[in-house]
Design a protein around this motif. Sequence first.
Motif, PDB file in Angstrom:
ATOM      1  N   SER A 279       0.870  -1.190   0.000  1.00 40.83           N
ATOM      2  CA  SER A 279       0.000   0.000   0.000  1.00 40.83           C
ATOM      3  C   SER A 279       0.902   1.234   0.000  1.00 40.83           C
ATOM      4  O   SER A 279       0.926   2.024   0.952  1.00 40.83           O
ATOM      5  CB  SER A 279      -0.912  -0.009   1.223  1.00 40.83           C
ATOM      6  OG  SER A 279      -1.645  -1.204   1.318  1.00 40.83           O
ATOM      7  N   LEU A 280       1.639   1.399  -1.090  1.00 39.75           N
ATOM      8  CA  LEU A 280       2.712   2.392  -1.178  1.00 39.75           C
ATOM      9  C   LEU A 280       2.214   3.805  -0.892  1.00 39.75           C
ATOM     10  O   LEU A 280       1.144   4.204  -1.354  1.00 39.75           O
ATOM     11  CB  LEU A 280       3.321   2.342  -2.582  1.00 39.75           C
ATOM     12  CG  LEU A 280       4.667   3.037  -2.784  1.00 39.75           C
ATOM     13  CD1 LEU A 280       5.763   2.333  -2.006  1.00 39.75           C
ATOM     14  CD2 LEU A 280       5.008   3.057  -4.281  1.00 39.75           C
ATOM     15  N   GLU A 323      11.576  -2.795   8.954  1.00 46.79           N
ATOM     16  CA  GLU A 323      11.544  -1.888   7.811  1.00 46.79           C
ATOM     17  C   GLU A 323      10.392  -2.326   6.920  1.00 46.79           C
ATOM     18  O   GLU A 323      10.280  -3.509   6.571  1.00 46.79           O
ATOM     19  CB  GLU A 323      12.871  -1.945   7.046  1.00 46.79           C
ATOM     20  CG  GLU A 323      12.951  -0.924   5.921  1.00 46.79           C
ATOM     21  CD  GLU A 323      14.297  -0.952   5.205  1.00 46.79           C
ATOM     22  OE1 GLU A 323      14.992   0.074   5.217  1.00 46.79           O
ATOM     23  OE2 GLU A 323      14.643  -2.003   4.651  1.00 46.79           O
ATOM     24  N   ASN A 324       9.536  -1.381   6.555  1.00 51.19           N
ATOM     25  CA  ASN A 324       8.328  -1.691   5.784  1.00 51.19           C
ATOM     26  C   ASN A 324       8.555  -1.378   4.316  1.00 51.19           C
ATOM     27  O   ASN A 324       8.540  -0.216   3.904  1.00 51.19           O
ATOM     28  CB  ASN A 324       7.149  -0.866   6.326  1.00 51.19           C
ATOM     29  CG  ASN A 324       5.823  -1.262   5.711  1.00 51.19           C
ATOM     30  OD1 ASN A 324       5.660  -2.375   5.232  1.00 51.19           O
ATOM     31  ND2 ASN A 324       4.870  -0.348   5.729  1.00 51.19           N
ATOM     32  N   SER A 329       8.095 -10.603  -1.500  1.00 50.49           N
ATOM     33  CA  SER A 329       7.840 -11.331  -0.251  1.00 50.49           C
ATOM     34  C   SER A 329       7.042 -10.514   0.753  1.00 50.49           C
ATOM     35  O   SER A 329       6.781 -10.976   1.866  1.00 50.49           O
ATOM     36  CB  SER A 329       9.178 -11.749   0.388  1.00 50.49           C
ATOM     37  OG  SER A 329       9.965 -10.605   0.697  1.00 50.49           O
ATOM     38  N   ALA A 330       6.646  -9.304   0.373  1.00 48.71           N
ATOM     39  CA  ALA A 330       5.968  -8.416   1.312  1.00 48.71           C
ATOM     40  C   ALA A 330       4.560  -8.896   1.636  1.00 48.71           C
ATOM     41  O   ALA A 330       3.883  -9.552   0.826  1.00 48.71           O
ATOM     42  CB  ALA A 330       5.907  -7.001   0.738  1.00 48.71           C
ATOM     43  N   THR A 331       4.099  -8.544   2.819  1.00 45.83           N
ATOM     44  CA  THR A 331       2.715  -8.802   3.198  1.00 45.83           C
ATOM     45  C   THR A 331       1.781  -8.021   2.279  1.00 45.83           C
ATOM     46  O   THR A 331       2.039  -6.871   1.940  1.00 45.83           O
ATOM     47  CB  THR A 331       2.490  -8.370   4.664  1.00 45.83           C
ATOM     48  OG1 THR A 331       3.277  -9.201   5.517  1.00 45.83           O
ATOM     49  CG2 THR A 331       1.028  -8.475   5.057  1.00 45.83           C
ATOM     50  N   ARG A 332       0.691  -8.702   1.854  1.00 46.31           N
ATOM     51  CA  ARG A 332      -0.257  -8.084   0.915  1.00 46.31           C
ATOM     52  C   ARG A 332      -1.538  -7.673   1.619  1.00 46.31           C
ATOM     53  O   ARG A 332      -1.913  -8.295   2.620  1.00 46.31           O
ATOM     54  CB  ARG A 332      -0.618  -9.093  -0.185  1.00 46.31           C
ATOM     55  CG  ARG A 332       0.538  -9.500  -1.066  1.00 46.31           C
ATOM     56  CD  ARG A 332       0.371 -10.901  -1.599  1.00 46.31           C
ATOM     57  NE  ARG A 332       0.473 -11.864  -0.524  1.00 46.31           N
ATOM     58  CZ  ARG A 332       1.093 -13.042  -0.631  1.00 46.31           C
ATOM     59  NH1 ARG A 332       1.660 -13.391  -1.774  1.00 46.31           N
ATOM     60  NH2 ARG A 332       1.130 -13.881   0.391  1.00 46.31           N
ATOM     61  N   PRO A 333      -2.229  -6.677   1.126  1.00 50.41           N
ATOM     62  CA  PRO A 333      -3.575  -6.401   1.631  1.00 50.41           C
ATOM     63  C   PRO A 333      -4.450  -7.638   1.426  1.00 50.41           C
ATOM     64  O   PRO A 333      -4.503  -8.204   0.330  1.00 50.41           O
ATOM     65  CB  PRO A 333      -4.051  -5.232   0.763  1.00 50.41           C
ATOM     66  CG  PRO A 333      -2.778  -4.548   0.341  1.00 50.41           C
ATOM     67  CD  PRO A 333      -1.801  -5.656   0.138  1.00 50.41           C
ATOM     68  N   ASP A 351       0.160  -0.031   5.041  1.00 49.56           N
ATOM     69  CA  ASP A 351       0.710   1.212   5.585  1.00 49.56           C
ATOM     70  C   ASP A 351       0.200   1.479   6.994  1.00 49.56           C
ATOM     71  O   ASP A 351       0.593   2.451   7.623  1.00 49.56           O
ATOM     72  CB  ASP A 351       0.380   2.391   4.669  1.00 49.56           C
ATOM     73  CG  ASP A 351       1.234   3.618   4.973  1.00 49.56           C
ATOM     74  OD1 ASP A 351       2.326   3.437   5.555  1.00 49.56           O
ATOM     75  OD2 ASP A 351       0.827   4.741   4.637  1.00 49.56           O
ATOM     76  N   ALA A 352      -0.666   0.613   7.491  1.00 50.60           N
ATOM     77  CA  ALA A 352      -1.073   0.657   8.902  1.00 50.60           C
ATOM     78  C   ALA A 352      -0.264  -0.405   9.636  1.00 50.60           C
ATOM     79  O   ALA A 352      -0.796  -1.314  10.261  1.00 50.60           O
ATOM     80  CB  ALA A 352      -2.566   0.413   9.044  1.00 50.60           C
TER      81      ALA A 352
END
Length: 507
Positions: A279-280, A323-324, A329-333, A351-352
């Motif tokens: 959620s950039l 670090e976000n 590999s990032a967590t997705r909505p 982003d929350a």
Amino acid sequence: MTALTLSTATATGLRADALVVGVAKGDKGPVVAPGAEAVDQAFDGKLASVLETLGAAGAEGEVTKLPAPSGVKAPVVLAVGLGALPEKDDVFAAETLRRAAGVAARALAGSKKAALALPVEDAEDAGAIAEGALLGAYSFDAYKESAKDAKKNGKAPLAEVAILGGKPRDKAYKAAVERAVALGEELNRARDLVNTPPNDLNPEAFAAVAQAAAKEHGIKVQVLDEKALIKGGYGGILGVGAGSASTPRLVKLSYTSSKADKHLAFVGKGITYDSGGISLKPAGHNETMKCDMAGAAAVFAAVVTAARLKLDVNVTGWLALAENMPSGSATRPGDVLRMYSGKTVEVLNTDAEGRLVLADAIAKASEENPDAIVDVATLTGAMMLALGNRTFGIMANDDAFRTSIHEVAEETGEPAWPMPLPADLKKGMESSTADIANMGERMGGGLVAGLFLQEFVGEGITWAHLDIAGPAFNEAAPFGYTPKGGTGSAVRTLVRLAERTAAGDLG
């Protein structure tokens, strides 16, 4: 670091690069403040009229430089505005003195020594002036080539400050200055951390700083790396850090006193860089996101200060570091994370993320059953919309504790405001997939975040949440003792809370 001394010398008799006096705003023009009587005499009793001729009114933050007259050993007199005259007994508030000293220290950058002839009624005043001078003299130029020649170009911080009207042999005065030094040095270290570029301060590097400080000051430290976090089931911290090449950490700092019968737990959000993840964040919102670890920096500084002051209270600091970043590999909505507490969270917005790392740390801190938990975080833009850039919000599950923290914050000079936790906003975080979602109603978003965190506080534990999103990073011009960039917001509130708890007044 700026050196501090208490001096019994007269304002006119001390050699220094500049002599600082206070000037207040009176009904009929500027009024010379107590502490500068001898200087006024050197001007034949006309210092106020000379300042008025030069355009000075005594407004807070106003600075006027003028050549010193015969009889004053310092070549320059610097008059600092104190604002309106006190309504009672001509006694200026500690915060007024703190800000004036900070303004003077900034104005005298490049000087070797300044003598501060500001109003000093007691040890508290001396401590406030010392604190303001140390905070005002702060600069962060580690990454500037010009820093190598700072002394030559007059940009080096003020080297030495002599506080006139102090009592060097008085235990109370000495203690007040020693407290100011410990607090000022650690708060400035928190500012350094906030200002450090994220390519040099990832979770591992932050943890290393904490380990070094812990060793220096006799604080127990435990660092959970990625493997330990996986083994422990810290799904929130791991989920936020999943998209970054820099793996997350959970750092525990424990200061204990043999005389303590109370235990405080401080929990800090430590997102060393926040891109928003998948959620950039939109353009224009990424540039200052190195400051998203300001809560962890505040907690770190508060624990070290408590240790340096040898407070009779046990203080545990929890630094939730990640670090976000967006990546494959990032967590997705839409993903569901199983948190340390066992509760599941549907991630509707990556982003929350701050509330996710804090939730794990709060749940872990709750296992030790402290007398109170206080978390600190640059958590929501909504809090900035509500309270602006200089005031942080306070939420709590206990009204008396929230009031106590508000009083402490105001006492230390940190603007804050109590905020509610409306139960009706919980409905917006309902999820058909998980126990709770990490987002709720857009209106009241700062309060929604507080309600989310409350879900992870152990049963029966007093808890407060400080949302420092506004005051943690100053993008405007410096003011008072507050620099541009990292401010060290909430450090003084946490330290004063620890002091009051040690004194038997937890609230």
